[in-house]
Motif scaffolding. Structure first.
Motif, mmCIF file in Angstrom:
data_model
loop_
_atom_site.group_PDB
_atom_site.id
_atom_site.type_symbol
_atom_site.label_atom_id
_atom_site.label_comp_id
_atom_site.label_asym_id
_atom_site.label_seq_id
_atom_site.Cartn_x
_atom_site.Cartn_y
_atom_site.Cartn_z
ATOM 1 N N GLU A 220 0.630 -1.478 0.031
ATOM 2 C CA GLU A 220 -0.351 -0.182 -0.117
ATOM 3 C C GLU A 220 1.161 1.558 -0.219
ATOM 4 N N MET A 221 1.970 0.831 0.816
ATOM 5 C CA MET A 221 2.893 2.367 0.876
ATOM 6 C C MET A 221 4.334 2.565 0.183
ATOM 7 N N ALA A 222 4.620 1.526 -0.228
ATOM 8 C CA ALA A 222 6.181 1.417 -0.541
ATOM 9 C C ALA A 222 6.556 2.091 -2.270
ATOM 10 N N ASP A 223 7.769 3.103 -2.290
ATOM 11 C CA ASP A 223 7.822 3.165 -3.857
ATOM 12 C C ASP A 223 8.797 2.205 -4.125
ATOM 13 N N ARG A 224 10.080 2.219 -3.177
ATOM 14 C CA ARG A 224 10.247 0.736 -3.217
ATOM 15 C C ARG A 224 10.908 0.271 -1.527
ATOM 16 N N VAL A 225 11.950 -1.110 -2.132
ATOM 17 C CA VAL A 225 11.395 -1.783 -0.971
ATOM 18 C C VAL A 225 12.932 -2.393 -0.881
ATOM 19 N N VAL A 226 13.616 -2.519 0.369
ATOM 20 C CA VAL A 226 14.894 -3.581 0.390
ATOM 21 C C VAL A 226 14.365 -4.666 1.506
ATOM 22 N N VAL A 227 14.773 -5.740 1.156
ATOM 23 C CA VAL A 227 14.799 -6.981 1.805
ATOM 24 C C VAL A 227 16.052 -7.383 2.499
ATOM 25 N N MET A 228 16.068 -7.271 4.095
ATOM 26 C CA MET A 228 17.352 -8.012 4.286
ATOM 27 C C MET A 228 16.521 -9.439 4.935
ATOM 28 N N TYR A 229 18.067 -9.663 4.762
ATOM 29 C CA TYR A 229 17.991 -11.528 5.776
ATOM 30 C C TYR A 229 18.979 -11.192 5.958
ATOM 31 N N ALA A 230 20.070 -11.846 7.833
ATOM 32 C CA ALA A 230 20.687 -12.138 8.352
ATOM 33 C C ALA A 230 21.538 -10.992 8.375
ATOM 34 N N GLY A 231 21.338 -9.658 8.488
ATOM 35 C CA GLY A 231 22.187 -8.360 8.372
ATOM 36 C C GLY A 231 22.989 -8.079 7.167
ATOM 37 N N GLN A 232 22.391 -8.898 6.097
ATOM 38 C CA GLN A 232 22.376 -8.166 5.341
ATOM 39 C C GLN A 232 21.081 -7.622 3.444
ATOM 40 N N CYS A 233 20.894 -7.236 3.234
ATOM 41 C CA CYS A 233 20.494 -6.506 1.810
ATOM 42 C C CYS A 233 20.522 -8.221 0.814
ATOM 43 N N VAL A 234 19.099 -8.650 0.467
ATOM 44 C CA VAL A 234 19.217 -10.024 -0.274
ATOM 45 C C VAL A 234 18.365 -9.689 -1.266
ATOM 46 N N GLU A 235 17.585 -8.539 -1.451
ATOM 47 C CA GLU A 235 17.042 -7.723 -2.857
ATOM 48 C C GLU A 235 16.491 -6.267 -2.603
ATOM 49 N N THR A 236 16.461 -5.360 -3.489
ATOM 50 C CA THR A 236 16.232 -4.625 -3.280
ATOM 51 C C THR A 236 16.086 -3.810 -5.211
ATOM 52 N N GLY A 237 14.252 -3.481 -4.730
ATOM 53 C CA GLY A 237 13.526 -3.214 -6.235
ATOM 54 C C GLY A 237 12.609 -1.917 -5.890
ATOM 55 N N ASP A 238 12.122 -2.197 -7.088
ATOM 56 C CA ASP A 238 10.287 -1.378 -7.286
ATOM 57 C C ASP A 238 9.541 -1.738 -6.098
ATOM 58 N N ALA A 239 8.824 -1.594 -5.725
ATOM 59 C CA ALA A 239 8.130 -1.929 -4.754
ATOM 60 C C ALA A 239 7.107 -3.365 -6.019
ATOM 61 N N CYS A 240 6.285 -2.384 -6.663
ATOM 62 C CA CYS A 240 5.417 -2.912 -7.882
ATOM 63 C C CYS A 240 6.239 -4.356 -8.726
ATOM 64 N N ARG A 241 7.515 -3.521 -8.848
ATOM 65 C CA ARG A 241 8.165 -4.843 -9.527
ATOM 66 C C ARG A 241 8.371 -6.246 -8.999
ATOM 67 N N LEU A 242 9.006 -6.028 -7.514
ATOM 68 C CA LEU A 242 9.488 -7.085 -6.062
ATOM 69 C C LEU A 242 8.093 -7.593 -5.747
ATOM 70 N N LEU A 243 7.316 -6.805 -6.074
ATOM 71 C CA LEU A 243 6.133 -7.747 -5.367
ATOM 72 C C LEU A 243 5.466 -8.681 -5.971
ATOM 73 N N THR A 244 5.257 -8.603 -7.005
ATOM 74 C CA THR A 244 5.200 -9.291 -8.392
ATOM 75 C C THR A 244 6.129 -10.599 -8.995
ATOM 76 N N ALA A 245 7.235 -9.971 -8.753
ATOM 77 C CA ALA A 245 7.971 -10.580 -9.305
ATOM 78 C C ALA A 245 8.868 -10.768 -8.719
ATOM 79 N N PRO A 246 9.341 -11.877 -7.027
ATOM 80 C CA PRO A 246 10.011 -11.847 -6.523
ATOM 81 C C PRO A 246 11.393 -12.550 -7.191
ATOM 82 N N ALA A 247 12.907 -12.082 -6.513
ATOM 83 C CA ALA A 247 13.107 -12.880 -7.383
ATOM 84 C C ALA A 247 14.431 -13.513 -6.535
ATOM 85 N N HIS A 248 14.525 -12.927 -5.214
ATOM 86 C CA HIS A 248 14.874 -13.876 -4.674
ATOM 87 C C HIS A 248 14.529 -14.820 -3.501
#
Length: 325
Positions: A220-248
């Motif tokens: 609802e809110m995000a323009d972009r998203v950073v996904v973190m796991y175990a102290g690292q950024c594992v995926e970053t990108g445009d919110a719509c693109r990342l949520l509809t086609a996640p790569a990690h």
């Protein structure tokens, strides 16, 4: 246009015994003016300590051991406490996750809220009180005049949360860091607060770094998203693109674990096996491998790749197309 704040290869460690334990490893992302950037991931992934490091609030045991935090061309890590105090609350403010310890129990809400306004905006007590009343009203605390006279213990958890939000917004910051800002609020108040933050973003151009576990809120809110796991950024990108086609695979697993009212009746709600590792500072290679269903085809390469402009992912097999979306 330059980013409002840029975090480059940030390493954060905490003292344990005679040594240091690394809790954030090479974290890099930028927040642009007027942008809402969401930081997501399970508890223990390093989201909150990354946010706290921006304002120098890691405490005595926490240390930034590498990287830069650039704001307005200045490295915040190189500033003195006095220089940092001029920025904290005025240009960069924060809504803390643990609201029980964020307000001083021996001062009234009026005293704490007007102190922030008078210190940074250089106005008299009457002007500060008028602004405080306005802010409390906008966050849904009514009657605001009565709330001003109360102490934190006289307010419910949700009321304390809204008072903290009013304090964070008091000086019209350029960047608002919101760490689970609606944790103690019911659904209707959550909606009001999110609408308020978005309206302020639209009115003032304030950027928001939103830390949350709620992927519905992210959508609802995000323009972009950073996904973190175990102290690292594992995926970053445009919110719509990342949520509809996640790569990690981790991003995909988070989305598959979200219930939805419009989901098919026969859809199985999945869970992610295992837990975030506690001692990931000692791990080499992919830190998600032990929980990843595709680890048998993965070479364990943990470097960040850029499969497309504005997108990064820490998974070589996803980039190579071995892991089907």
């Amino acid at each position: 246009m330059e980013p409002l704040i840029e975090i480059r290869n940030l390493d954060i460690s905490f003292r344990q015994g005679s040594g240091l334990v690394k809790c954030a490893d090479g974290v890099s992302f930028s927040v642009w003016p007027g942008e809402i950037l969401c930081l997501v991931g399970e508890s223990g992934c390093g989201k909150s300590i990354t946010a706290l490091s921006i304002l120098g609030l890691l405490g005595r045991q926490g240390h930034v051991t590498g990287g830069e935090i650039l704001y307005g061309g200045r490295n915040l890590l190189a500033l003195s406490q006095r220089e940092l105090d001029a920025i904290r609350g005025r240009e960069i403010s924060m809504i803390f996750q643990d609201i029980m310890y964020s307000l001083n129990p021996v001062f009234t809400i009026s005293s704490q809220l007007t102190e922030v306004i008078r210190r940074h905006l250089r106005c008299d007590r009457k002007q500060a009180e008028a602004r405080a009343l306005q802010l409390l009203g906008r966050t849904g605390l009514e009657p605001a005049a009565a709330v001003m006279r109360r102490y934190p213990h006289q307010l419910s958890g949700g009321m304390r949360q809204r008072a903290m939000i009013a304090m964070a917004l008091a000086c019209g910051p350029r960047l608002l860091i919101a760490d689970e800002p609606t944790t103690a609020l019911d659904v209707t108040i959550q909606l009001q607060i999110m609408q308020l933050l978005r309206a302020l973003r639209d009115e003032t151009g304030m950027a928001i770094l939103l830390i949350t576990h709620d992927l519905g809120l992210v959508a609802e809110m995000a323009d972009r998203v950073v996904v973190m796991y175990a102290g690292q950024c594992v995926e970053t990108g445009d919110a719509c693109r990342l949520l509809t086609a996640p790569a990690h695979p981790y991003t995909r697993a988070l989305l598959q674990a979200v219930p939805g009212t419009d989901a098919a009746r026969d859809r199985r709600l999945l869970s992610i096996p295992g837990a975030v590792p506690e001692h990931y500072h000692d791990m080499t290679g992919c830190r998600f491998a032990a929980r990843c269903p595709h680890s048998d085809v993965c070479g364990g390469n943990a470097h960040l790749f850029e499969p497309e402009p504005g997108r990064s992912v820490r998974c070589c097999e996803a980039v190579a197309g071995v892991i089907a979306p």
